[in-house]
Design an enzyme around this catalytic site. Sequence first.
Site, short mmCIF file in Angstrom:
data_model
loop_
_atom_site.label_atom_id
_atom_site.label_comp_id
_atom_site.label_asym_id
_atom_site.label_seq_id
_atom_site.Cartn_x
_atom_site.Cartn_y
_atom_site.Cartn_z
N LYS A 106 6.04 6.81 46.24
CA LYS A 106 6.45 6.58 47.08
C LYS A 106 7.93 6.65 47.15
O LYS A 106 8.39 7.09 46.10
CB LYS A 106 6.31 4.85 47.10
N LYS A 130 13.16 4.07 39.79
CA LYS A 130 13.72 3.23 40.53
C LYS A 130 12.19 1.97 40.79
O LYS A 130 12.29 1.71 40.65
CB LYS A 130 14.19 3.52 42.07
N LYS A 142 9.41 11.78 47.27
CA LYS A 142 10.63 12.25 47.70
C LYS A 142 9.64 13.73 49.11
O LYS A 142 9.30 14.16 48.66
CB LYS A 142 12.00 12.55 47.52
N GLY A 181 11.52 6.10 55.18
CA GLY A 181 13.24 6.93 55.63
C GLY A 181 13.51 7.03 54.55
O GLY A 181 13.81 6.68 53.36
N ASP A 182 14.73 7.78 54.58
CA ASP A 182 15.86 7.94 54.30
C ASP A 182 17.28 8.07 54.77
O ASP A 182 16.97 8.76 56.55
CB ASP A 182 15.64 8.98 52.81
N THR A 225 18.54 -2.90 51.55
CA THR A 225 18.50 -1.99 50.89
C THR A 225 20.85 -2.71 50.53
O THR A 225 20.89 -2.73 49.52
CB THR A 225 18.67 -0.19 51.11
N ASN A 256 22.21 3.04 57.89
CA ASN A 256 21.87 1.79 58.04
C ASN A 256 21.62 0.99 56.33
O ASN A 256 22.32 -0.05 57.03
CB ASN A 256 19.77 2.77 57.31
N SER A 394 9.88 -2.08 50.50
CA SER A 394 8.45 -1.39 51.03
C SER A 394 7.43 -1.68 50.02
O SER A 394 6.12 -1.42 50.79
CB SER A 394 9.18 -0.04 50.66
P1 NDP Z 1 21.78 7.08 57.36
O1 NDP Z 1 21.43 8.18 57.82
O2 NDP Z 1 21.35 5.76 58.05
O3 NDP Z 1 23.30 7.37 57.00
C1 NDP Z 1 23.87 8.00 56.89
C2 NDP Z 1 25.10 8.05 56.38
O4 NDP Z 1 26.13 8.61 55.32
C3 NDP Z 1 26.27 8.24 57.57
O5 NDP Z 1 27.00 7.83 58.06
C4 NDP Z 1 26.24 9.70 57.13
O6 NDP Z 1 27.35 10.10 57.90
C5 NDP Z 1 26.19 9.75 55.80
N1 NDP Z 1 26.29 10.89 55.28
C6 NDP Z 1 25.55 11.56 55.39
N2 NDP Z 1 25.17 12.73 54.93
C7 NDP Z 1 26.88 12.95 54.25
C8 NDP Z 1 27.14 14.06 53.64
N3 NDP Z 1 27.14 15.30 53.57
N4 NDP Z 1 28.30 13.90 53.54
C9 NDP Z 1 29.73 12.37 54.51
N5 NDP Z 1 28.61 11.77 54.87
C10 NDP Z 1 27.31 11.30 54.89
O7 NDP Z 1 20.90 7.44 55.90
P2 NDP Z 1 20.80 5.61 54.86
O8 NDP Z 1 21.79 5.11 54.62
O9 NDP Z 1 18.74 5.16 55.28
O10 NDP Z 1 20.79 6.59 53.62
C11 NDP Z 1 22.26 6.54 52.77
C12 NDP Z 1 22.10 6.77 51.56
O11 NDP Z 1 21.41 5.50 51.10
C13 NDP Z 1 21.55 7.86 51.24
O12 NDP Z 1 22.45 8.57 49.51
C14 NDP Z 1 19.34 7.53 50.52
O13 NDP Z 1 19.37 8.31 49.99
C15 NDP Z 1 20.05 6.27 50.33
N6 NDP Z 1 18.79 4.92 50.14
C16 NDP Z 1 18.59 5.37 51.49
C17 NDP Z 1 17.67 3.81 51.75
C18 NDP Z 1 16.92 3.21 53.05
O14 NDP Z 1 16.18 2.11 52.63
N7 NDP Z 1 17.08 4.13 53.83
C19 NDP Z 1 17.05 3.04 49.95
C20 NDP Z 1 17.77 3.95 49.29
C21 NDP Z 1 18.99 4.77 49.32
P3 NDP Z 1 26.76 11.80 59.37
O15 NDP Z 1 26.20 10.47 60.62
O16 NDP Z 1 28.09 12.24 59.93
O17 NDP Z 1 26.02 12.21 58.74
O1 2IT Z 2 15.74 6.48 48.29
C1 2IT Z 2 15.36 4.87 48.45
O2 2IT Z 2 15.08 4.61 47.99
C2 2IT Z 2 14.31 5.06 49.74
N1 2IT Z 2 14.56 5.82 50.55
C3 2IT Z 2 13.63 4.39 50.30
C4 2IT Z 2 12.10 4.28 49.81
C5 2IT Z 2 11.01 3.30 50.50
O3 2IT Z 2 9.66 4.03 50.25
O4 2IT Z 2 11.13 3.24 51.11
#
Ligand code: NDP
Ligand code: 2IT
Length: 462
Positions: A106, A130, A142, A181-182, A225, A256, A394
């Site tokens: 997952k 996690k 992943k 998603g991520d 998240t 997100n 999830s």
């Molecule tokens: P999104 O794609 O929704 O948003 C990502 C954000 O981070 C954007 O603002 C983006 O800016 C910025 N970003 C991405 N790469 C870079 C970079 N190299 N340098 C600076 N800014 C950057 O992703 P999420 O919000 O889903 O994910 C954000 C973090 O949270 C990640 O590390 C992800 O692995 C983690 N995460 C997400 C989960 C989820 O449920 N979605 C769960 C747990 C962890 P720009 O648009 O300019 O690229």
């Molecule tokens: O990093 C993470 O935990 C996620 N992107 C969410 C993974 C999931 O299966 O909901």
Amino acid sequence: MSAQPRLAPKRARAKNPQAAIDSYLNDVAARNPGEPEFLQAVQEVAEHVVPFALTRPEYQSLKVLERLAEPDRLISFRVTWQDDHGVTHINRGYRVQNNNAIGPYKGGIRFHPSVNASILKFLAFEQTFKNSLTSLPMGGGKGGANFDPKGRSESEIMRFCQAFMSELFRHIGPDTDVPAGDIGVGGREVGYMYGQYKKLTNRFEGVLTGKGMAFGGSLIRPEATGYGVVYMMQNMLEHMGQEVAGKTCVVSGSGNVATYCVEKLNELGGKVVTLSDSSGFIYDPHGIDAEKLAWVMDLKNVRRGRISEYADAFDAEFHEGKRPWGVMCDLAFPCATQNEIDTKDAKQLVRNGVLAVSEGANMPSTPDATHIMMEGGIRLAPSKAANAGGVAVSGLEMSQNSLRYNWTRDEVDQKLRAIMADIHEHCVTYGEPKAKSVNYLKGANVAGFVKVADAMVAQGLV
Ligand code: NDP
Ligand code: 2IT
């Protein structure tokens, strides 16, 4: 043959912890050249888990730690698609299936130009610990592709998602591997991937999470998240006799995780003064209230614009090419990407008297930055604990799909709060509760490891 695990040789049991950590990391480094992010993630866990494993001979004789750092499977495939002008593009897609000792693989899918095997192996490794912390039955995986969604039209995104799923579908399933998603993958992309999976298999089943509410999604999954990151902070602050209300908060990212983190902080009376993207950060000393946040969500999810536009729309500053860690605050929430807090940033956060950090992004702090913050007295909730709320909901989406039933918003939120409180409790139990400041990193690493390791021992050498 005896079902009992063999005891480790005396020599291994007598090893001193630092020598055992070094030997383990040298071995992982030799087997994975050119994969710095993966090594970093393993190093962060090894520091606490190797000494713990030395106390359990069966973990050593069955090489539990070594097996955890060698993914069960790494699938890499070509993704071929055409853009709106008929130009053919080739991307590389992946799925890393790290460990399924406690449940089906997952973990999310990331679309970003930086995606490679090292980054996805680090994320799948982290995800294993996690998911264990959530107490739900989910293994770690992943996936993703080195595809850049920026500037792509709606139909290009759809075609890419379909091309990606045209290969991925044969490796996943509701009891095998359940992606979500991520970065670069949200509800829109999950919808397109789900449609293609259904077309190819003729099966309507819970193979992805983060689905739309009309076709098997869970309420609160989009928010989970970000909300969870704040619930973790709430738990840490309560443990210190503090609360979120009245605190100034710095948040990075504007996707997100960041936006729902801001929503929950506002609800609890915090004042959020920054957001960022890969071009820079905005500083709004008046606070990003609900109305401004709605504007940001529309900017990012509908208009697909840049955070710099915030400074034109409101009375705020834009700092191009900079990260927000120098802004004075009480609480910090890195919610963008890996290694976004380096040693310089960490020292600045300590100098600014920051109370606590809750990591929304995966591995947002470099190892040295983590140590600087913790030694500087900052309470630090590491990502594998702090952002586990997303994958936890999830897991609840998977439960609801199996039940063929939907829980209410309030029911899911209550379960999410309970899971985050439980994770906090586990971190305290394993993270030196008698010390002056809880070592949440150690707590999360050891608590996440024990369940997976015990399941691996019980299942034998497979
Ligand atoms: P999104 O794609 O929704 O948003 C990502 C954000 O981070 C954007 O603002 C983006 O800016 C910025 N970003 C991405 N790469 C870079 C970079 N190299 N340098 C600076 N800014 C950057 O992703 P999420 O919000 O889903 O994910 C954000 C973090 O949270 C990640 O590390 C992800 O692995 C983690 N995460 C997400 C989960 C989820 O449920 N979605 C769960 C747990 C962890 P720009 O648009 O300019 O690229
Ligand atoms: O990093 C993470 O935990 C996620 N992107 C969410 C993974 C999931 O299966 O909901």
